[in-house]
Design a protein around this motif. Sequence first.
Motif, PDB file in Angstrom:
ATOM      1  N   HIS A 275       0.854  -1.202   0.000  1.00  9.09           N
ATOM      2  CA  HIS A 275       0.000   0.000   0.000  1.00  9.09           C
ATOM      3  C   HIS A 275       0.888   1.250   0.000  1.00  9.09           C
ATOM      4  O   HIS A 275       1.938   1.275   0.655  1.00  9.09           O
ATOM      5  CB  HIS A 275      -0.870  -0.052   1.260  1.00  9.09           C
ATOM      6  N   SER A 276       0.449   2.294  -0.694  1.00  3.54           N
ATOM      7  CA  SER A 276       1.307   3.482  -0.833  1.00  3.54           C
ATOM      8  C   SER A 276       1.523   4.213   0.495  1.00  3.54           C
ATOM      9  O   SER A 276       2.513   4.920   0.667  1.00  3.54           O
ATOM     10  CB  SER A 276       0.702   4.442  -1.854  1.00  3.54           C
ATOM     11  N   GLY A 277       0.611   4.031   1.451  1.00  2.00           N
ATOM     12  CA  GLY A 277       0.760   4.721   2.736  1.00  2.00           C
ATOM     13  C   GLY A 277       1.589   3.932   3.743  1.00  2.00           C
ATOM     14  O   GLY A 277       1.742   4.369   4.896  1.00  2.00           O
ATOM     15  N   GLU A 376      -7.687   2.545   5.800  1.00  2.14           N
ATOM     16  CA  GLU A 376      -7.531   3.151   4.453  1.00  2.14           C
ATOM     17  C   GLU A 376      -7.690   4.670   4.529  1.00  2.14           C
ATOM     18  O   GLU A 376      -6.870   5.403   3.995  1.00  2.14           O
ATOM     19  CB  GLU A 376      -8.616   2.618   3.499  1.00  2.14           C
ATOM     20  N   GLN A 377      -8.759   5.119   5.193  1.00  2.00           N
ATOM     21  CA  GLN A 377      -8.973   6.571   5.224  1.00  2.00           C
ATOM     22  C   GLN A 377      -7.924   7.279   6.082  1.00  2.00           C
ATOM     23  O   GLN A 377      -7.581   8.418   5.841  1.00  2.00           O
ATOM     24  CB  GLN A 377     -10.423   6.923   5.635  1.00  2.00           C
ATOM     25  N   LYS A 380      -4.179   7.626   4.055  1.00  2.00           N
ATOM     26  CA  LYS A 380      -3.995   8.288   2.749  1.00  2.00           C
ATOM     27  C   LYS A 380      -3.232   9.611   2.865  1.00  2.00           C
ATOM     28  O   LYS A 380      -2.993  10.084   3.948  1.00  2.00           O
ATOM     29  CB  LYS A 380      -5.304   8.518   2.014  1.00  2.00           C
TER      30      LYS A 380
END
Length: 380
Positions: A275-277, A376-377, A380
Amino acid sequence: MSLPDYIHSPTVAAQALGFGDPATAGIVPAIHPSTTYERGADNTLLSGRLYSRADNPNYEPPEAVLTRLEAGAATAVFSSGMSAATAVFMALKPGDHVLVPKVIYWALRAWLLGWATDWGLRVESVDTTDPAAVEGSVRRGQTKLIWIETPANPTLVVSDIEALAEVAHRAGALLAVDSTFATPVHSLPLLLGADLVMHSATKYLNGHSDVIAGTVTTREEDAFWGRIIAVRSQAGTVLGPFEAWLLLRGMRTLFVRVAAQSRAAMRIAEHFEGHSGVEAVLYPGLTSFPGHRVAARQMQGGFGGMLSLRVAGGAPGALSALGRLRIWKRATSLGGVESLVEHRASVEGPQSATPADLLRLSVGLEDADDLIRDLEQALK
Ligand SMILES: Cc1ncc(COP(=O)(O)O)c(C=O)c1O
């Protein structure tokens, strides 16, 4: 207690080995707050019990259930995980040399390097994920105990129980395993050669964030075990009867809780890998995790409900993601039904070796999709 011999561990736990209340035929035991026990006219103890700092009817069911789950010879419940762990070290003698992991629950590290060292134990930290390094650090005739924690708090590194039991026994030392993260649902250290297994029962064994407790289970009721029991009764690090009763109630659901938490942790780990985060997901269930092969060999049915995320953007990235979470509760501890998250480096303080970008997650029993969406939220 008339359960058949063939029962499996989930049955042992759910029925608490058949312990109930013989006086009323209640299917759960009564709570026994009495601190002392009467003697007969001939001055003998009527129930065999003397005083609740040594034993109490409420200690016996969780001890018997855990002994059976861990395939051990005996268990002692303590007033906390820390008092259980420190009882093992206090049963040693001044001058004894002990090997402890570099990655270890931070409060135990602080106690070992502070009190235990002041009292004359020779404490040496070693990378216990490397059996050859442990073997190289053993001092023949002096090393009396090798302590490991697997998977370890908070980076989830895995130590090979079987290999380290062999190293310990070749040196005439004992191997003790803090199995708090693994639980007896996923790992049985005594069957892999360990001599002692310890739990912070505050975590998965109780499972509801409402009891502080600890346990030690032994493979043999030998002289060293006698010293551990003596530490408990003489130092008075006993569990209260109500806490022991609550612990037994929690243990009844251990297998369903941990199975669900492990499944959800695996989903979360897989979801956030790449995941990018996130810089890295630390979870023994991921094939990319360095300790995965050893974990897969010594853990059955899953890899536990604990994982850590190294968040992109360093400490500021981790702390701002933490602040955006709405379902995960920001609190220390683990193993309860509600998901908890914490920035370990802040809790451990300036001496902490934990990466500053690390968030430790304890997966609870909420819907896994809700937990993933919340992360997820936040990430980001
Ligand atoms: C792996 C591990 N061992 C031992 C302990 C100490 O247990 P307690 O807090 O019940 O004293 C903890 C507490 O977080 C832990 O995570």
